[in-house]
Scaffold this motif. Sequence first.
Motif, PDB file in Angstrom:
ATOM      1  N   GLY A  71      -1.918 -14.145   8.664  1.00  0.00           N
ATOM      2  CA  GLY A  71      -1.656 -12.678   8.631  1.00  0.00           C
ATOM      3  C   GLY A  71      -2.817 -12.004   7.806  1.00  0.00           C
ATOM      4  N   ASN A  72      -3.523 -12.702   7.211  1.00  0.00           N
ATOM      5  CA  ASN A  72      -4.574 -12.270   6.498  1.00  0.00           C
ATOM      6  C   ASN A  72      -6.163 -12.841   6.930  1.00  0.00           C
ATOM      7  N   PRO A  73      -6.813 -11.993   7.706  1.00  0.00           N
ATOM      8  CA  PRO A  73      -8.167 -12.286   8.375  1.00  0.00           C
ATOM      9  C   PRO A  73      -9.294 -12.660   7.100  1.00  0.00           C
ATOM     10  N   VAL A  74      -9.336 -12.120   6.183  1.00  0.00           N
ATOM     11  CA  VAL A  74     -10.137 -12.095   4.896  1.00  0.00           C
ATOM     12  C   VAL A  74      -9.875 -13.661   4.553  1.00  0.00           C
ATOM     13  N   THR A 318      -8.839   4.230  -6.682  1.00  0.00           N
ATOM     14  CA  THR A 318      -7.674   3.599  -6.274  1.00  0.00           C
ATOM     15  C   THR A 318      -7.780   2.226  -5.798  1.00  0.00           C
ATOM     16  N   THR A 319      -7.215   1.138  -6.401  1.00  0.00           N
ATOM     17  CA  THR A 319      -7.085  -0.152  -5.731  1.00  0.00           C
ATOM     18  C   THR A 319      -5.977  -0.298  -4.762  1.00  0.00           C
ATOM     19  N   ILE A 320      -6.645  -0.530  -3.503  1.00  0.00           N
ATOM     20  CA  ILE A 320      -5.855  -0.696  -2.524  1.00  0.00           C
ATOM     21  C   ILE A 320      -5.713  -2.236  -2.200  1.00  0.00           C
ATOM     22  N   ASN A 321      -4.454  -2.712  -2.423  1.00  0.00           N
ATOM     23  CA  ASN A 321      -4.281  -4.369  -2.245  1.00  0.00           C
ATOM     24  C   ASN A 321      -4.629  -4.785  -0.757  1.00  0.00           C
ATOM     25  N   TYR A 322      -3.591  -4.198   0.052  1.00  0.00           N
ATOM     26  CA  TYR A 322      -3.952  -4.396   1.418  1.00  0.00           C
ATOM     27  C   TYR A 322      -3.556  -3.090   2.277  1.00  0.00           C
ATOM     28  N   GLY A 323      -4.251  -2.947   3.541  1.00  0.00           N
ATOM     29  CA  GLY A 323      -3.916  -2.016   4.100  1.00  0.00           C
ATOM     30  C   GLY A 323      -3.028  -1.919   5.143  1.00  0.00           C
ATOM     31  N   ILE A 324      -2.702  -3.096   5.851  1.00  0.00           N
ATOM     32  CA  ILE A 324      -1.614  -3.432   6.639  1.00  0.00           C
ATOM     33  C   ILE A 324      -0.242  -3.539   5.966  1.00  0.00           C
ATOM     34  N   GLY A 325       0.566  -2.607   6.231  1.00  0.00           N
ATOM     35  CA  GLY A 325       1.811  -2.501   5.396  1.00  0.00           C
ATOM     36  C   GLY A 325       1.711  -1.692   4.157  1.00  0.00           C
ATOM     37  N   SER A 326       0.812  -1.035   3.841  1.00  0.00           N
ATOM     38  CA  SER A 326       0.401  -0.312   2.702  1.00  0.00           C
ATOM     39  C   SER A 326       1.264   0.981   2.607  1.00  0.00           C
ATOM     40  N   PHE A 327       1.412   1.457   1.359  1.00  0.00           N
ATOM     41  CA  PHE A 327       2.514   2.874   1.377  1.00  0.00           C
ATOM     42  C   PHE A 327       1.101   3.820   1.274  1.00  0.00           C
ATOM     43  N   LEU A 328       0.009   3.520   1.289  1.00  0.00           N
ATOM     44  CA  LEU A 328      -1.366   4.445   1.165  1.00  0.00           C
ATOM     45  C   LEU A 328      -1.799   4.569   2.618  1.00  0.00           C
ATOM     46  N   LEU A 329      -1.629   3.686   3.380  1.00  0.00           N
ATOM     47  CA  LEU A 329      -2.543   3.720   4.563  1.00  0.00           C
ATOM     48  C   LEU A 329      -1.588   3.327   5.729  1.00  0.00           C
ATOM     49  N   ARG A 330      -1.968   3.798   7.045  1.00  0.00           N
ATOM     50  CA  ARG A 330      -1.364   3.210   8.444  1.00  0.00           C
ATOM     51  C   ARG A 330      -2.639   2.917   9.409  1.00  0.00           C
ATOM     52  N   GLY A 346      -7.980  -5.063   9.445  1.00  0.00           N
ATOM     53  CA  GLY A 346      -7.781  -6.329   8.732  1.00  0.00           C
ATOM     54  C   GLY A 346      -8.829  -6.626   7.602  1.00  0.00           C
ATOM     55  N   LEU A 347      -9.617  -5.858   7.167  1.00  0.00           N
ATOM     56  CA  LEU A 347     -10.586  -6.014   6.194  1.00  0.00           C
ATOM     57  C   LEU A 347      -9.969  -5.229   4.860  1.00  0.00           C
ATOM     58  N   ILE A 348      -9.002  -4.656   4.911  1.00  0.00           N
ATOM     59  CA  ILE A 348      -8.628  -3.961   3.796  1.00  0.00           C
ATOM     60  C   ILE A 348      -7.829  -4.837   3.036  1.00  0.00           C
ATOM     61  N   PHE A 349      -8.294  -5.469   2.056  1.00  0.00           N
ATOM     62  CA  PHE A 349      -7.819  -6.499   1.012  1.00  0.00           C
ATOM     63  C   PHE A 349      -8.539  -6.241  -0.193  1.00  0.00           C
ATOM     64  N   ASN A 350      -7.717  -5.564  -1.298  1.00  0.00           N
ATOM     65  CA  ASN A 350      -8.422  -5.566  -2.606  1.00  0.00           C
ATOM     66  C   ASN A 350      -9.595  -4.808  -2.637  1.00  0.00           C
ATOM     67  N   VAL A 351      -9.527  -3.586  -1.830  1.00  0.00           N
ATOM     68  CA  VAL A 351     -10.632  -2.772  -2.136  1.00  0.00           C
ATOM     69  C   VAL A 351     -10.228  -1.557  -2.963  1.00  0.00           C
ATOM     70  N   LYS A 352     -11.398  -0.795  -3.238  1.00  0.00           N
ATOM     71  CA  LYS A 352     -11.474   0.287  -4.297  1.00  0.00           C
ATOM     72  C   LYS A 352     -11.919   1.636  -3.541  1.00  0.00           C
ATOM     73  N   THR A 353     -11.478   2.730  -3.877  1.00  0.00           N
ATOM     74  CA  THR A 353     -11.766   3.933  -3.043  1.00  0.00           C
ATOM     75  C   THR A 353     -13.029   4.357  -4.075  1.00  0.00           C
ATOM     76  N   LYS A 354     -14.302   4.833  -3.422  1.00  0.00           N
ATOM     77  CA  LYS A 354     -15.335   5.444  -4.155  1.00  0.00           C
ATOM     78  C   LYS A 354     -15.474   7.078  -4.280  1.00  0.00           C
ATOM     79  N   LYS A 355     -14.325   7.527  -3.406  1.00  0.00           N
ATOM     80  CA  LYS A 355     -14.348   8.868  -3.527  1.00  0.00           C
ATOM     81  C   LYS A 355     -12.869   9.198  -3.391  1.00  0.00           C
ATOM     82  N   LEU A 370     -15.839  -2.508  -0.887  1.00  0.00           N
ATOM     83  CA  LEU A 370     -15.385  -3.798  -0.024  1.00  0.00           C
ATOM     84  C   LEU A 370     -15.823  -5.158  -0.432  1.00  0.00           C
ATOM     85  N   PRO A 371     -14.991  -5.934  -0.906  1.00  0.00           N
ATOM     86  CA  PRO A 371     -15.527  -7.276  -1.278  1.00  0.00           C
ATOM     87  C   PRO A 371     -16.294  -8.004  -0.231  1.00  0.00           C
ATOM     88  N   GLU A 372     -17.373  -8.668  -0.605  1.00  0.00           N
ATOM     89  CA  GLU A 372     -17.894  -9.867   0.348  1.00  0.00           C
ATOM     90  C   GLU A 372     -17.098 -10.650   0.821  1.00  0.00           C
TER      91      GLU A 372
END
Length: 388
Positions: A71-74, A318-330, A346-355, A370-372
């Motif tokens: 369940g984690n493409p990264v 803000t650090t977003i640990n994961y996007g799928i199943g997040s309380f911040l994103l859908r 599927g790319l949103i894992f451990n990202v931080k908002t720039k704005k 977005l981490p490499e």
Amino acid sequence: MEKNRINVGIIGTGFIATGLYYSIMQSSELQVTVIRSRRKAEECINLNKELITNSDQELIEKSDIVVECSGNPVYATPIVRKVMEAGIQVVTMDSELQITTGSYLKQIGKNLLTEAEGDQPGCLAALKKEALEMGFFPLVYGNIKGFLNYNPTMEDMKFWSKKNGISLNQVTSFTDGTKISIEQVLVANGLKADIAKGGMIGFKRTFETFENGAIELAKYADRNNVQISDFVMYRNKERHPGVFLVCKHQKIQSAYLEYYKMGKGPFYILEKPFHLCHLEIIKTIKEMLHNKRPLLTNGISPKYSVKMIAKIDIPVDTTINYGIGSFLLRGEPIEIKSDIEHVPAGLIFNVKTKKAIKAGQTIHFNDIILPESEAYKAWINTLKTLKS
């Protein structure tokens, strides 16, 4: 380890992986020989600890075929790529991986990668094959859903996570529509269907009965001369989850189909009223081993993706640990070419908002750090394929 059995490697140690392990234990043809995990062996309490490895090479050496269900493409993309480069077939129960990096991975080997029957996309692919053999023409590739809440509370999700025995992020992604978006995007890309203009109809209407909803979807598809990937929201929460097609047939068959209790037409519902996830994966494993025929992939040039939308206002840094199943994103489906700067779910894992990001805003690459990762590079590769 028995020499006359097929050696199955598993990537993942969660709900599906554990269920598959138990299922294969009863098989006379297959055996699990290695389980690739990020965790230490002693942490995998429901599995044979002697099978746990953190080594990609050990996974390759001990496997005749590999099932990926993390369940984690990264995390999974580089592992799957190495397995496929070794000439080993990979069966996924991971729509997230398929719609994020599946198109990139498919280029490594035409018959080395497939989604499994068991989850909704694989079941729809199998149902389509059966329908075509009977002469039906599918208009709707449908999923069934009984509940939707775009912004569920942490308290409610913890309750349902504990009650159902699945992770908090899984139950949240099921509830807020992200998971069904991922599934139906894979169906659209893999079965060459469309998403309705303006987004899936299932997000906009709740029907009193499943049948009414299915026919309304068919009317839309027929009126617009398209095949659509969508879902029905219905009020009967007790109905078993499953999948369905709504099809047409030759007029000369209408009397026969009415006799078979399929109705007067012109639309006919073909339903599979269950999907048994890990129990059905074995069917796809055997099909790949014996016939080397993939059931479903995301295709080389996918049309749709899943964008992420902010549920609430999100501050800068803000650090977003994961996007799928997040309380911040859908997530919701999007046609890729309409917004190539959206960040796939599927790319949103451990990202931080720039704005700062406002509620309702689609997440774009210039909004986050977005981490490499190989998964990110794979997505860029897919975009280049679409542009060429």
